[in-house]
Design an enzyme around this catalytic site. Structure first.
Site, short mmCIF file in Angstrom:
data_model
loop_
_atom_site.label_atom_id
_atom_site.label_comp_id
_atom_site.label_asym_id
_atom_site.label_seq_id
_atom_site.Cartn_x
_atom_site.Cartn_y
_atom_site.Cartn_z
N ASP A 51 1.83 -6.71 4.23
CA ASP A 51 0.65 -5.94 3.84
C ASP A 51 0.18 -5.07 5.01
O ASP A 51 -0.79 -4.31 4.88
CB ASP A 51 -0.46 -6.83 3.28
N SER A 52 0.90 -5.13 6.14
CA SER A 52 0.73 -4.13 7.20
C SER A 52 0.99 -2.73 6.63
O SER A 52 0.65 -1.73 7.25
CB SER A 52 1.68 -4.41 8.37
N ASP A 90 4.40 -9.85 0.84
CA ASP A 90 3.09 -10.41 1.20
C ASP A 90 2.17 -10.40 -0.01
O ASP A 90 2.04 -9.37 -0.68
CB ASP A 90 2.43 -9.53 2.27
N LYS A 120 4.70 -14.36 0.66
CA LYS A 120 4.11 -14.88 1.89
C LYS A 120 2.60 -14.87 1.72
O LYS A 120 2.05 -13.94 1.14
CB LYS A 120 4.52 -14.03 3.10
N GLU A 122 -1.25 -16.01 3.88
CA GLU A 122 -1.86 -16.38 5.15
C GLU A 122 -2.69 -17.65 4.97
O GLU A 122 -3.43 -17.77 4.00
CB GLU A 122 -2.74 -15.23 5.66
N GLU A 189 1.91 -16.01 14.38
CA GLU A 189 1.52 -14.72 14.96
C GLU A 189 0.54 -14.89 16.11
O GLU A 189 -0.49 -15.57 15.98
CB GLU A 189 0.92 -13.81 13.88
O1 KIV Z 1 2.05 -7.69 7.22
C1 KIV Z 1 2.93 -7.88 8.07
O2 KIV Z 1 3.65 -6.96 8.49
C2 KIV Z 1 3.10 -9.21 8.60
C3 KIV Z 1 3.92 -9.38 9.85
C4 KIV Z 1 3.17 -8.87 11.01
C5 KIV Z 1 4.34 -10.77 10.05
O3 KIV Z 1 2.56 -10.13 8.08
#
Ligand code: KIV
Length: 265
Positions: A51-52, A90, A120, A122, A189
């Site tokens: 989600d970056s 994510d 994924k 968090e 992280e």
């Molecule tokens: O959103 C993302 O790119 C991530 C990585 C930094 C692990 O969660």
């Protein structure tokens, strides 16, 4: 140069075998089909549609505004571009924290609409019930602990986690809880390297480090940071190229050629 793209597809079992054999797996974020193809041809094992995306592609200053539809749109593109890498999507902020049932519904939407391999999310101990709910229903879940960017408003920044004894203890409990709940891997992280190493030693599932030192089973970086496209990188993410400058130079030269009548030739 293309690396072995005819090799067998990467699966959750591949990740476990790699941990057992001490073979480091390469994870990289990707947000579209062309970068997925390129990363995979360069030997990347796992494509993480992070989600970056919010920061790197969508122009937001955090991951919080990213929606499930955004993630599905980009994950589907990555899946179309890939051949053998394991593709992880994510779950974005607000799409899973409410309840295990909400997380299940979001995961089913992602898996059915994109055909990716895993989701994924968090969170550690407090998300263990949700991870268990998904895992028991056949969903491959990657957990993400330490610096969790979706909680930036709560923590007030992107600083290192696990510096105090109490945070360290909590992160050890988080790692144990997500493993016990059935996560197939855990992203660590921005935490002290010795803490990540300790988690890696005590954990049966692969650890995936970003700003967590060399003793993780795999490493992940954000595409734009690795290639030097981001305007600034976190201290733990060195750029391996200056693609921003290369792109800017190419566009500038082409513009000059157009203005001066050299293009088209
Ligand atoms: O959103 C993302 O790119 C991530 C990585 C930094 C692990 O969660």
């Amino acid at each position: 140069m293309d690396k072995d793209v005819t090799a067998k597809p990467v699966t959750a079992a591949t990740l476990m075998r790699a941990k057992r054999d001490g073979h480091k797996m390469i994870w990289l974020t990707a947000y579209d089909a062309s970068s997925a193809r390129l990363a995979e041809a360069a030997g990347v094992d796992v494509l993480l549609v992070g989600d970056s995306l919010g920061n790197t592609c969508l122009g937001f200053d955090s991951t919080i505004p990213v929606t499930l539809d955004d993630m599905i749109h980009h994950t589907a593109a990555v899946v179309r571009g890939h051949r053998r890498a394991w593709v992880v999507c994510d779950l974005p902020f607000g799409s899973y924290q409410k309840s295990p049932e909400q997380a299940f519904e979001s995961s089913v939407r992602v898996l059915q609409a994109t055909a990716c391999d895993a989701v994924k999310l968090e969170g550690g101990e407090h998300m263990a019930a949700t991870i268990r709910f998904l895992a028991e229903r056949g969903i491959a879940v990657v957990a993400h602990i330490g610096l969790t960017p979706q909680s930036v408003k709560k923590f007030g920044g992107y600083g290192k986690r696990g510096k105090s004894d109490s945070e360290r203890g909590q992160l050890l409990r988080d790692a144990a809880a997500v493993e016990e709940a059935g996560a197939v891997a855990v992203v660590l992280e921005n935490m002290p390297h010795d803490l990540a190493a300790e988690i890696g030693r005590t954990s049966a599932i692969p650890t995936v480090g970003i700003g967590a030192g060399p003793d993780c089973d795999a490493q992940v970086l954000v595409w734009h940071d690795l290639l030097g496209i981001s305007e600034s990188n976190p201290p733990f993410a060195p750029a391996y190229a200056d693609v921003r400058q290369m792109m800017s130079d190419a566009i500038t030269r082409w513009g000059e050629d157009v203005r001066d009548g050299r293009f088209p030739g």
